[in-house]
Every structure is written in structure tokens, then in C-alpha cells.
Design a protein around this motif. Structure first.
Motif, PDB file in Angstrom:
ATOM      1  N   PRO A 164       0.857  -1.210   0.000  1.00 58.63           N
ATOM      2  CA  PRO A 164       0.000   0.000   0.000  1.00 58.63           C
ATOM      3  C   PRO A 164       0.880   1.241   0.000  1.00 58.63           C
ATOM      4  O   PRO A 164       1.929   1.302   0.631  1.00 58.63           O
ATOM      5  CB  PRO A 164      -0.791  -0.121   1.305  1.00 58.63           C
ATOM      6  CG  PRO A 164       0.034  -1.012   2.170  1.00 58.63           C
ATOM      7  CD  PRO A 164       0.776  -1.936   1.252  1.00 58.63           C
ATOM      8  N   THR A 165       0.421   2.240  -0.717  1.00 60.26           N
ATOM      9  CA  THR A 165       1.168   3.495  -0.750  1.00 60.26           C
ATOM     10  C   THR A 165       0.580   4.433   0.298  1.00 60.26           C
ATOM     11  O   THR A 165      -0.623   4.446   0.537  1.00 60.26           O
ATOM     12  CB  THR A 165       1.076   4.147  -2.141  1.00 60.26           C
ATOM     13  OG1 THR A 165      -0.296   4.343  -2.469  1.00 60.26           O
ATOM     14  CG2 THR A 165       1.729   3.267  -3.175  1.00 60.26           C
ATOM     15  N   GLU A 166       1.432   5.208   0.893  1.00 60.68           N
ATOM     16  CA  GLU A 166       1.008   6.118   1.943  1.00 60.68           C
ATOM     17  C   GLU A 166       0.825   7.499   1.338  1.00 60.68           C
ATOM     18  O   GLU A 166       1.755   8.113   0.853  1.00 60.68           O
ATOM     19  CB  GLU A 166       2.095   6.169   3.026  1.00 60.68           C
ATOM     20  CG  GLU A 166       1.705   6.966   4.218  1.00 60.68           C
ATOM     21  CD  GLU A 166       2.782   6.929   5.268  1.00 60.68           C
ATOM     22  OE1 GLU A 166       3.060   7.989   5.837  1.00 60.68           O
ATOM     23  OE2 GLU A 166       3.356   5.841   5.497  1.00 60.68           O
ATOM     24  N   GLU A 167      -0.409   7.965   1.341  1.00 56.25           N
ATOM     25  CA  GLU A 167      -0.710   9.281   0.785  1.00 56.25           C
ATOM     26  C   GLU A 167      -1.026  10.240   1.926  1.00 56.25           C
ATOM     27  O   GLU A 167      -1.737   9.900   2.861  1.00 56.25           O
ATOM     28  CB  GLU A 167      -1.875   9.201  -0.181  1.00 56.25           C
ATOM     29  CG  GLU A 167      -1.557   8.404  -1.432  1.00 56.25           C
ATOM     30  CD  GLU A 167      -2.673   8.473  -2.459  1.00 56.25           C
ATOM     31  OE1 GLU A 167      -3.486   9.399  -2.372  1.00 56.25           O
ATOM     32  OE2 GLU A 167      -2.717   7.594  -3.307  1.00 56.25           O
ATOM     33  N   LEU A 168      -0.499  11.429   1.799  1.00 52.09           N
ATOM     34  CA  LEU A 168      -0.760  12.448   2.801  1.00 52.09           C
ATOM     35  C   LEU A 168      -2.054  13.194   2.465  1.00 52.09           C
ATOM     36  O   LEU A 168      -2.371  13.368   1.295  1.00 52.09           O
ATOM     37  CB  LEU A 168       0.413  13.437   2.858  1.00 52.09           C
ATOM     38  CG  LEU A 168       1.740  12.854   3.301  1.00 52.09           C
ATOM     39  CD1 LEU A 168       2.823  13.900   3.169  1.00 52.09           C
ATOM     40  CD2 LEU A 168       1.654  12.350   4.718  1.00 52.09           C
ATOM     41  N   SER A 192       3.149  15.679  -0.929  1.00 54.39           N
ATOM     42  CA  SER A 192       4.048  14.561  -0.726  1.00 54.39           C
ATOM     43  C   SER A 192       5.128  14.988   0.260  1.00 54.39           C
ATOM     44  O   SER A 192       5.287  16.161   0.566  1.00 54.39           O
ATOM     45  CB  SER A 192       4.686  14.130  -2.048  1.00 54.39           C
ATOM     46  OG  SER A 192       5.416  15.199  -2.610  1.00 54.39           O
ATOM     47  N   ARG A 193       5.897  14.092   0.773  1.00 49.48           N
ATOM     48  CA  ARG A 193       6.923  14.387   1.763  1.00 49.48           C
ATOM     49  C   ARG A 193       8.071  15.128   1.207  1.00 49.48           C
ATOM     50  O   ARG A 193       8.628  14.973   0.256  1.00 49.48           O
ATOM     51  CB  ARG A 193       7.429  13.100   2.405  1.00 49.48           C
ATOM     52  CG  ARG A 193       6.397  12.449   3.238  1.00 49.48           C
ATOM     53  CD  ARG A 193       6.980  11.228   3.865  1.00 49.48           C
ATOM     54  NE  ARG A 193       5.906  10.473   4.482  1.00 49.48           N
ATOM     55  CZ  ARG A 193       6.067   9.624   5.418  1.00 49.48           C
ATOM     56  NH1 ARG A 193       7.249   9.353   5.867  1.00 49.48           N
ATOM     57  NH2 ARG A 193       5.062   8.983   5.928  1.00 49.48           N
TER      58      ARG A 193
END
Length: 86
Positions: free
Chosen positions: A76-80, A85-86
Motif C-alpha cells: 500500500p502506498t502512503e498518501e498524505l 508529498s513528503r
């Protein structure tokens, strides 16, 4: 004086060249080069003999890269929040 008009002058028009030779030396007729073919085959066989011991390592690295690529696509990708994005 273009030559296309029919003025009645009997000028001689040269025929097109049938064969154009751009050299004063005779044309080179190729031949099979069996010596170089033999050297090329020997070179290829030498490389195969040298690389066969590396084949298991190449296969292992290829399989590991396929497995890690599969799991990387499934992770899974971590979306803010907010689309940043970071």
C-alpha cells in the motif's frame, strides 16, 4: 535553346550511361571469409564457457528482482492528506 523545342537543328543527344564506374580499379568481388567466421565462433564459445558458471547467480538475482518487484507493486502506498508529498 533548351533542346526541347523543335527548331530543326539536328543536334546529337548522347544516350544515358548504361554503367557508371566511379573507380579506375577493378570492382571488388566479395568472398566468404571462413577464417574470420571460425575466429568468431571460437570467441563466442569461449565467452559461453566463461559465463556458464555465472548463470546460476544471474538466475537467482533475476528471480529476487521479480519477487521484490511483485511485492513492491502490492504494497500500500502512503498518501498524505491534501495531496502533498513528503
Amino acid at each position: 535553346m533548351s533542346g526541347d523545342s523543335d527548331d530543326g537543328d539536328d543536334s546529337v543527344v548522347p544516350e544515358p550511361a548504361k554503367k557508371v564506374v566511379r573507380s579506375v580499379t577493378p570492382a571488388y568481388r566479395g568472398r566468404p571469409d571462413a577464417e574470420m567466421t571460425t575466429i568468431g565462433i571460437a570467441y563466442f564459445l569461449g565467452l559461453v564457457i566463461l559465463l556458464i558458471p555465472f548463470l546460476p547467480f544471474i538466475v537467482v538475482v533475476w528471480v529476487i528482482s521479480k519477487i521484490t518487484g511483485y511485492f513492491a507493486r502490492k504494497a500500500p502506498t502512503e498518501e498524505l492528506p491534501g495531496g502533498g508529498s513528503r
